[in-house]
Design an enzyme around this catalytic site. Structure first.
Site, PDB file in Angstrom:
ATOM      1  N   HIS A  89      -7.671  10.079   3.669  1.00 35.47           N
ATOM      2  CA  HIS A  89      -7.212   9.121   4.673  1.00 35.47           C
ATOM      3  C   HIS A  89      -7.548   9.572   6.092  1.00 35.47           C
ATOM      4  O   HIS A  89      -7.631  10.768   6.369  1.00 35.47           O
ATOM      5  CB  HIS A  89      -5.696   8.928   4.551  1.00 35.47           C
ATOM      6  CG  HIS A  89      -5.301   8.220   3.289  1.00 35.47           C
ATOM      7  ND1 HIS A  89      -4.685   8.843   2.241  1.00 35.47           N
ATOM      8  CD2 HIS A  89      -5.468   6.933   2.903  1.00 35.47           C
ATOM      9  CE1 HIS A  89      -4.470   7.979   1.271  1.00 35.47           C
ATOM     10  NE2 HIS A  89      -4.943   6.802   1.636  1.00 35.47           N
ATOM     11  N   ASP A 137       0.849  -1.191   0.000  1.00 31.86           N
ATOM     12  CA  ASP A 137       0.000   0.000   0.000  1.00 31.86           C
ATOM     13  C   ASP A 137       0.893   1.252   0.000  1.00 31.86           C
ATOM     14  O   ASP A 137       1.817   1.358   0.814  1.00 31.86           O
ATOM     15  CB  ASP A 137      -0.863  -0.039   1.271  1.00 31.86           C
ATOM     16  CG  ASP A 137      -1.937   1.024   1.289  1.00 31.86           C
ATOM     17  OD1 ASP A 137      -2.396   1.444   0.209  1.00 31.86           O
ATOM     18  OD2 ASP A 137      -2.342   1.418   2.412  1.00 31.86           O
TER      19      ASP A 137
END
Ligand code: G3H
Ligand code: 13P
Ligand code: ZN
Length: 311
Positions: free
Chosen positions: A180, A82
């Site tokens: 995020h 990621d």
């Protein structure tokens, strides 16, 4: 079943108008909780590891835990890097057993993003590994990078065809208003994402799998438990599940979820320790934490991803 890439998963997800969950993993209990949830609902699964997770838990420990998950579950599981920050980290994961990597050049000028992504694709494809690239910048925090609201930017649909054809990436993360972390919108702000941009991207790249980062919903039930047991998470706001369902019915084939797992786990640990102040065996509070992760993953598969029985 060995580790798989995301190629077949995404082909099926695109055609079936659902998405596969990509859950961030950092330790054994998180991996076990996620895998138990996916196994119960017979769902395909992407387990993803950030630079921070590799620093925390060690690359080899994480790979071995994921191997154990594959062996015990029999599920199709992809192991994905990621937010790969550079070529060296991607190469280390490709050489070290991952089946998929993300190279995140979204902070770079366009031509530099193309060149770096192309370099990773060439190396990855020569080793049977697939690559996710990113265009557009999400607000929020990931590892040591913090992107302010002002520095975030939506993906420009007019760039995606050029980027995908010149880099050869297998999937593309786009910025359409997700971000995020647990504080995605200000109180009073309309928590909507730009499905119109997703539709434009889809027109430019018919059949091509799109990825959504920053897709936790920050479910109030868990924030409330954290606040009730000594935490302080006022004004935590996520992406409404109805928005994510729309995205999954469109070209979004991979939805990234980390913050919701963190919230579920933290709520369970805080509650357990508050209710059992004399307990100090980590198994006693990590078992409910693992169950909370499993419950969250089942919830996502059923209410957001739509990938139950697609393994
Ligand atoms: O996008 C970021 C993920 O939530 C991973 O977070 O970099 O703190 O491991 P991390
Ligand atoms: P959340 O912080 O919304 O869970 O996003 C996670 C993510 O995008 C990981 O790459
Ligand atoms: Zn992300």
């Amino acid at each position: 079943m060995p580790l798989v890439t995301t190629a077949k998963m995404f082909e099926d997800a695109y055609k079936g108008h659902y998405a596969v969950g990509a859950f961030n993993v950092n330790n054994m209990e998180i991996i076990q909780g996620i895998v138990q949830g996916a196994q119960k609902l017979n769902a395909p699964l992407i387990l993803q590891v950030s630079k921070g997770a590799r620093a925390y838990a060690n690359h080899t420990y994480l790979v071995k835990l994921v191997e154990a998950a594959i062996e015990t579950s029999g599920l199709p599981i992809a192991l994905h890097l990621d937010h790969g920050p550079d070529f060296e980290t991607c190469k280390s994961c490709i050489d070290g057993g991952f089946s998929s990597v993300m190279i995140d050049g979204s902070h770079l000028p366009y031509e530099e993003n193309v060149a770096l992504t192309r370099k990773v694709v060439e190396y990855a494809h020569a080793h049977g590994v697939v690559v996710e690239g990113e265009l557009g910048r999400l607000a929020g925090i990931e590892d040591d990078v913090k992107v302010s609201d002002e520095d975030s930017s939506y993906t420009r649909p007019e760039e995606v065809y050029d980027f995908v054809t010149r880099t050869g990436v297998d999937s593309l993360a786009i910025a359409i208003g997700t971000s995020h972390g647990a504080f995605k919108f200000k109180p009073g702000q309309d928590p909507k994402i730009r499905i119109d941009i997703l539709e434009e991207v889809e027109k430019q790249l018919p059949g091509f799998p799109i990825v959504l980062h920053g897709a936790s919903s920050v479910i109030p039930e868990f924030v409330d438990i954290i606040n009730q047991y000594g935490g302080k998470m006022d004004n935590a706001i996520g992406i409404p599940e109805s928005e994510l369902r729309k995205a999954a019915e469109h070209a979004v084939c991979k939805i990234n979820i980390d913050s919701d797992l963190r919230l579920a786990m933290t709520a369970a640990v805080r509650k357990y320790l508050a209710e059992n102040p004399s307990h100090f065996d980590p198994r006693q509070y990590l078992a409910p934490a693992r169950e909370a992760i499993q419950g969250m993953v089942e919830h996502k598969i059923l209410n957001v991803l739509g990938c139950a029985n697609k393994a």
